[in-house]
Write a protein that holds these residues in place. Structure first.
Motif, PDB file in Angstrom:
ATOM      1  N   UNK A  41       0.598   5.166   1.450  1.00 33.03           N
ATOM      2  CA  UNK A  41      -0.173   6.039   2.328  1.00 33.03           C
ATOM      3  C   UNK A  41       0.268   7.462   2.043  1.00 33.03           C
ATOM      4  N   UNK A  45      -5.071   8.042  14.003  1.00 33.51           N
ATOM      5  CA  UNK A  45      -5.662   8.051  12.661  1.00 33.51           C
ATOM      6  C   UNK A  45      -6.525   6.808  12.535  1.00 33.51           C
ATOM      7  N   UNK A  60       4.612   7.090   1.914  1.00 35.04           N
ATOM      8  CA  UNK A  60       4.863   6.092   2.956  1.00 35.04           C
ATOM      9  C   UNK A  60       4.322   4.770   2.445  1.00 35.04           C
ATOM     10  N   UNK A  81     -11.723  14.692   7.603  1.00 33.99           N
ATOM     11  CA  UNK A  81     -10.285  14.458   7.678  1.00 33.99           C
ATOM     12  C   UNK A  81      -9.809  14.584   9.116  1.00 33.99           C
ATOM     13  N   UNK A  92       3.536   0.819   2.827  1.00 28.39           N
ATOM     14  CA  UNK A  92       3.223  -0.192   3.825  1.00 28.39           C
ATOM     15  C   UNK A  92       3.061  -1.557   3.177  1.00 28.39           C
ATOM     16  N   UNK A 124      -9.017   4.409  10.103  1.00 26.84           N
ATOM     17  CA  UNK A 124      -9.385   4.061   8.735  1.00 26.84           C
ATOM     18  C   UNK A 124     -10.505   3.038   8.740  1.00 26.84           C
ATOM     19  N   UNK A 174      -9.658   0.836   1.521  1.00 30.24           N
ATOM     20  CA  UNK A 174      -9.632   1.751   2.655  1.00 30.24           C
ATOM     21  C   UNK A 174     -10.243   3.101   2.316  1.00 30.24           C
ATOM     22  N   UNK A 175     -10.832   3.709   3.332  1.00 27.51           N
ATOM     23  CA  UNK A 175     -11.215   5.104   3.218  1.00 27.51           C
ATOM     24  C   UNK A 175      -9.988   5.981   3.379  1.00 27.51           C
ATOM     25  N   UNK A 176     -10.194   7.281   3.244  1.00 25.56           N
ATOM     26  CA  UNK A 176      -9.069   8.220   3.294  1.00 25.56           C
ATOM     27  C   UNK A 176      -8.606   8.519   4.710  1.00 25.56           C
ATOM     28  N   UNK A 177      -9.358   8.028   5.701  1.00 26.75           N
ATOM     29  CA  UNK A 177      -8.923   8.194   7.082  1.00 26.75           C
ATOM     30  C   UNK A 177      -9.446   9.449   7.748  1.00 26.75           C
ATOM     31  N   UNK A 200       0.838  -1.183   0.000  1.00 28.44           N
ATOM     32  CA  UNK A 200       0.000   0.000   0.000  1.00 28.44           C
ATOM     33  C   UNK A 200       0.882   1.244   0.000  1.00 28.44           C
ATOM     34  N   UNK A 223      -4.856  11.299   1.637  1.00 31.95           N
ATOM     35  CA  UNK A 223      -5.476  10.408   0.640  1.00 31.95           C
ATOM     36  C   UNK A 223      -5.635   8.990   1.146  1.00 31.95           C
ATOM     37  N   UNK A 224      -5.269   8.732   2.361  1.00 28.51           N
ATOM     38  CA  UNK A 224      -5.488   7.406   2.917  1.00 28.51           C
ATOM     39  C   UNK A 224      -4.582   6.363   2.305  1.00 28.51           C
ATOM     40  N   UNK A 225      -5.010   5.131   2.408  1.00 29.09           N
ATOM     41  CA  UNK A 225      -4.220   3.991   1.943  1.00 29.09           C
ATOM     42  C   UNK A 225      -4.672   3.556   0.563  1.00 29.09           C
TER      43      UNK A 225
END
Lengths: 112, 110
Positions: free
Chosen positions: A38, B84, A88, B9, A90, B86, B100-103, A36, A42-44
């Motif tokens: 990160x 954080x 980043x 966010x 993962x 998710x 996954x969502x953007x968190x 993934x 924008x999340x994962x």
């Protein structure tokens, strides 16, 4: 018990240089493996996954590639890095029979 | 299309206040949903999954198929909950990949 390792922890590379990030899993066999990215805000984003040796599926077109030379080894590569490859990264594994994924510590890549 | 949306966010609350982290999903079929958490300087880890119907660290999440939501709730936030979060949806194939969502970053103030 199972553990997952990633290295290096941080990496600073110039644009156009090659990349190799490594992920290894201990204490299990035939895991599903995942890469993934990160990105901030924008999340994962799933990049690649593998359900077995030599089996790689790509989720998004990009400048990166992945390989699985051994059962518990997953490598993320690039021949020529772009600025947009910074992020980043993962690695994760799952037993394949359950749904939980276990994540590594990550690699912070900065492309200058 | 399979999609997970976390509209916030950042969520900032005071210690002791209730918390609700929103998650909506798009999925055709019976979804399997999860909440993952990443504390500062720690690895991303599973917090809870909807099929377990469990409460972890005081957090619960109920799957609402009518509203296609899986919001994470805690009645009284603690400072150590700052992290954080998710929301994730299990993909439809045998790879068991997660979407996954953007968190959402939760900040619990003293």
């Amino acid at each position: 018990s199972q553990t997952i390792h990633q290295w290096p922890a941080t990496l600073v590379q110039p644009v156009g240089s090659p990349l190799s990030l490594e992920c290894t899993v201990e204490g299990t066999s035939n895991p599903n493996l995942y890469w993934y990215r990160q990105a901030a805000g924008r999340g994962l984003q799933l990049l690649f996954y593998s359900v077995g040796i030599g089996q790689i599926s790509s989720e998004v077109p990009q400048n990166l590639s992945a390989s699985r030379p051994q059962d518990r080894q997953f490598i993320l590569s690039s021949k020529k890095l772009l600025l947009s490859d910074s992020g980043f990264y993962l690695c994760a594994w799952s037993p394949g029979l359950t749904n939980e994924q276990f994540f590594g510590p990550g690699t912070r890549l900065t492309v200058l | 299309a399979q999609r997970v949306t976390q509209p916030e966010k950042l969520l900032s609350v005071f210690k002791g206040a209730p918390v609700e982290l929103k998650c909506n999903y798009s999925y055709s079929g019976s979804p399997e949903l999860f909440w993952y958490v990443q504390y500062s300087r720690q690895r991303l880890q599973l917090l809870l999954r909807h099929i377990s119907r469990e409460s972890i660290k005081g957090f619960t999440a109920d799957l609402n198929k009518g509203e296609t939501s899986f919001h994470l709730k805690k009645p009284f936030a603690q400072e150590e909950d700052s992290a954080m979060y998710y929301c994730a949806l299990l993909g439809m194939d045998s790879s068991y990949k997660l979407i996954f969502g953007s968190g959402t970053r939760l900040l619990v103030r003293p």
